[in-house]
Write a protein that holds these residues in place. Sequence first.
Motif, mmCIF file in Angstrom:
data_model
loop_
_atom_site.group_PDB
_atom_site.id
_atom_site.type_symbol
_atom_site.label_atom_id
_atom_site.label_comp_id
_atom_site.label_asym_id
_atom_site.label_seq_id
_atom_site.Cartn_x
_atom_site.Cartn_y
_atom_site.Cartn_z
ATOM 1 N N VAL B 98 0.831 -1.191 0.000
ATOM 2 C CA VAL B 98 0.000 0.000 0.000
ATOM 3 C C VAL B 98 0.875 1.254 0.000
ATOM 4 O O VAL B 98 0.700 2.159 -0.817
ATOM 5 C CB VAL B 98 -0.931 -0.011 1.237
ATOM 6 N N PHE B 99 1.835 1.257 0.925
ATOM 7 C CA PHE B 99 2.722 2.423 1.008
ATOM 8 C C PHE B 99 3.428 2.650 -0.330
ATOM 9 O O PHE B 99 3.461 3.763 -0.859
ATOM 10 C CB PHE B 99 3.759 2.203 2.122
ATOM 11 N N GLU B 100 3.983 1.554 -0.891
ATOM 12 C CA GLU B 100 4.753 1.681 -2.142
ATOM 13 C C GLU B 100 3.890 2.127 -3.312
ATOM 14 O O GLU B 100 4.329 2.896 -4.172
ATOM 15 C CB GLU B 100 5.431 0.350 -2.476
ATOM 16 N N ASN B 101 2.644 1.639 -3.324
ATOM 17 C CA ASN B 101 1.736 2.052 -4.393
ATOM 18 C C ASN B 101 1.520 3.560 -4.390
ATOM 19 O O ASN B 101 1.505 4.195 -5.443
ATOM 20 C CB ASN B 101 0.385 1.339 -4.242
ATOM 21 N N ILE B 102 1.346 4.103 -3.209
ATOM 22 C CA ILE B 102 1.097 5.541 -3.111
ATOM 23 C C ILE B 102 2.393 6.320 -3.332
ATOM 24 O O ILE B 102 2.415 7.329 -4.041
ATOM 25 C CB ILE B 102 0.455 5.876 -1.751
ATOM 26 N N ALA B 103 3.467 5.794 -2.753
ATOM 27 C CA ALA B 103 4.762 6.463 -2.924
ATOM 28 C C ALA B 103 5.147 6.517 -4.398
ATOM 29 O O ALA B 103 5.741 7.490 -4.873
ATOM 30 C CB ALA B 103 5.839 5.729 -2.124
ATOM 31 N N PHE B 104 4.771 5.453 -5.142
ATOM 32 C CA PHE B 104 5.071 5.360 -6.564
ATOM 33 C C PHE B 104 4.591 6.603 -7.317
ATOM 34 O O PHE B 104 5.315 7.162 -8.154
ATOM 35 C CB PHE B 104 4.387 4.098 -7.113
ATOM 36 N N ALA B 105 3.377 7.056 -6.978
ATOM 37 C CA ALA B 105 2.812 8.216 -7.667
ATOM 38 C C ALA B 105 3.640 9.474 -7.421
ATOM 39 O O ALA B 105 3.705 10.359 -8.275
ATOM 40 C CB ALA B 105 1.374 8.443 -7.207
ATOM 41 N N LEU B 106 4.272 9.539 -6.264
ATOM 42 C CA LEU B 106 5.113 10.709 -5.968
ATOM 43 C C LEU B 106 6.505 10.539 -6.572
ATOM 44 O O LEU B 106 7.094 11.500 -7.081
ATOM 45 C CB LEU B 106 5.221 10.918 -4.455
ATOM 46 N N ILE B 116 7.973 12.239 0.321
ATOM 47 C CA ILE B 116 7.214 10.987 0.220
ATOM 48 C C ILE B 116 6.945 10.423 1.608
ATOM 49 O O ILE B 116 5.821 10.054 1.945
ATOM 50 C CB ILE B 116 7.993 9.965 -0.639
ATOM 51 N N LYS B 117 7.994 10.413 2.449
ATOM 52 C CA LYS B 117 7.861 9.839 3.788
ATOM 53 C C LYS B 117 6.885 10.630 4.645
ATOM 54 O O LYS B 117 6.281 10.087 5.574
ATOM 55 C CB LYS B 117 9.233 9.769 4.473
ATOM 56 N N ALA B 118 6.742 11.914 4.358
ATOM 57 C CA ALA B 118 5.821 12.725 5.142
ATOM 58 C C ALA B 118 4.396 12.612 4.600
ATOM 59 O O ALA B 118 3.441 12.495 5.368
ATOM 60 C CB ALA B 118 6.282 14.184 5.124
ATOM 61 N N GLN B 119 4.257 12.632 3.280
ATOM 62 C CA GLN B 119 2.911 12.744 2.700
ATOM 63 C C GLN B 119 2.145 11.438 2.654
ATOM 64 O O GLN B 119 0.935 11.427 2.794
ATOM 65 C CB GLN B 119 3.009 13.343 1.289
ATOM 66 N N VAL B 120 2.865 10.318 2.434
ATOM 67 C CA VAL B 120 2.142 9.042 2.294
ATOM 68 C C VAL B 120 1.415 8.652 3.587
ATOM 69 O O VAL B 120 0.213 8.364 3.553
ATOM 70 C CB VAL B 120 3.078 7.931 1.780
#
Lengths: 305, 228
Positions: B98-106, B116-120
């Motif tokens: 889940v984290f990586e999926n969202i981080a991917f977009a950033l 990324i670490k703050a926003q996800v």
Amino acid sequence: MSLVFRPKHIFGETFSSLRRNFLMGFTAITTVAITLFIVGVFSIIVFDIQSVLNSIENQVEIAVYLKDNISDDLKIYIEDEIKEWPEVEEVTFISKDQALERFKTQNEGSDILKEIQGNPLPASFEIRLKDPQKIEQVALRFVDKDGGNIEGVDEVIYGRNYVKKLFSITAVTGTIALLIIIILVLATMVLIFNTIRLSIYARRKEIEVMKLVGATNWYVRAPFLFEGSFEGFIGGGIAVLLLYFLNRFLLIKGETALVETMRIKNLALLGTDNVIIFIYLAIIVIGILIGLLSSGFALRRYLKV
Amino acid sequence: MNMIEFRNVSKIYENDSAALKDINLVIKKGEFVFMVGPSGSGKSTFIKLLIKEISSTTGTIFIAGRNICNLKNNRIPQLRRNIGCIFQDYKLLSDRTVFENIAFALEVIGKPNYIIKAQVPQVLKLVGLYNKMDSLPHQLSGGEQQRVCIARAFVNRPPILLADEPTGNLDPATSEGIMKLLSRINLIGTTVVMATHEKSIVNAMRRRVVELEDGIIIRDQKRGVYGS
């Protein structure tokens, strides 16, 4: 553009992709290696055929046999004349005695020597040309207006038909070889194109998401292009290794024999010449280019999202 | 302020079928709009035009006052970074958490790691999946997967959120949760355009309804229901 070149992204994506799609990458690399190996073997063979033909070409000479009664003045006059022709590389005078001497060594131990009385062999000029293609043109200068030979010359021998055939063989093999190499390279490209397309297809969802969240085309493209060229590079490298071992352990012996018997230089297979290094480098560069171009083409469709 | 504006927009596909015919529509900043109508009525075409997945045949489309019809290809990514997209099939990457999926977009738009670490985690709290950030998509329910999809669309805080049948694969109770989430995102000031053909959802929400049929707007109602 700063977004495009992020080594961590490019290399990271490439290697994680190679890991994830190991079979696909393996297929692509094997395909490049095998086809480029064939291309390599073929180029080497073609190059060697060419150099054999070239050295035969260069051994082609005109022999001008002189009449026994020729005066020294005329002989010197003809020799000086020949030396001034721009096409001539080297002219050697073989006297009657030298001709006999040579004949004796060539036929040593043969009965024929006992039959010879006196010296029936003529003196001659042996002419080697800078460009063997001009042989007929030069030989015709010993013919006078009436179609006979000029004064003092008995016979001019240069194997006209043999020479013509040789030249056409050289030209034809060169063209055919080039065609076959081009076809092989194209076939390789189609194969790589398909393997990389499969690898892209396996990751189409990722590409779709990237495009939808606003990744630039180059950001999406870069890892695939790198992956393609990397696979091409490794494939080319394997082909070169295979060629090297083939060359080293199988063909050198045969070639050495050929070189000794035929006095041929510059055989690529010997590996001593720059030519083999050039072929190796070319194969690696072709591998990289094939990978790069094929993945570029294969990507075009998926970048349209 | 007009967030989205269609001026005489038509889209005719290559096989000569018209998906949209002479559409004129204004959506203001902060609005929540339902696009309703049977399948094939032009809803998806409408959404695809907004993210320039396809181009209109005639007419002009403005987003935040800018004409996107003459946008060059290399400017499209910039446009898409300002529009979040949610899909019926979620489009999550199955081999990433889940984290990586969202981080991917950033990541793919070049955001640095500390952002990324703050926003996800922040967006995961918003959608209520903070404690599932290490799960893989197949370990989640359909509703949770859709929340991940929303989180991914919203993590970059785009001013526009497009949702194409986001509840199409979900049961009514789960759908309700998703709609609440979209409402919250809308309350923060995000313009939300949602294509759907689910009557109960539209009726419950009482928001603006634009109804399409055969590529034509046949109804545009301020606080509408599904079907007049």
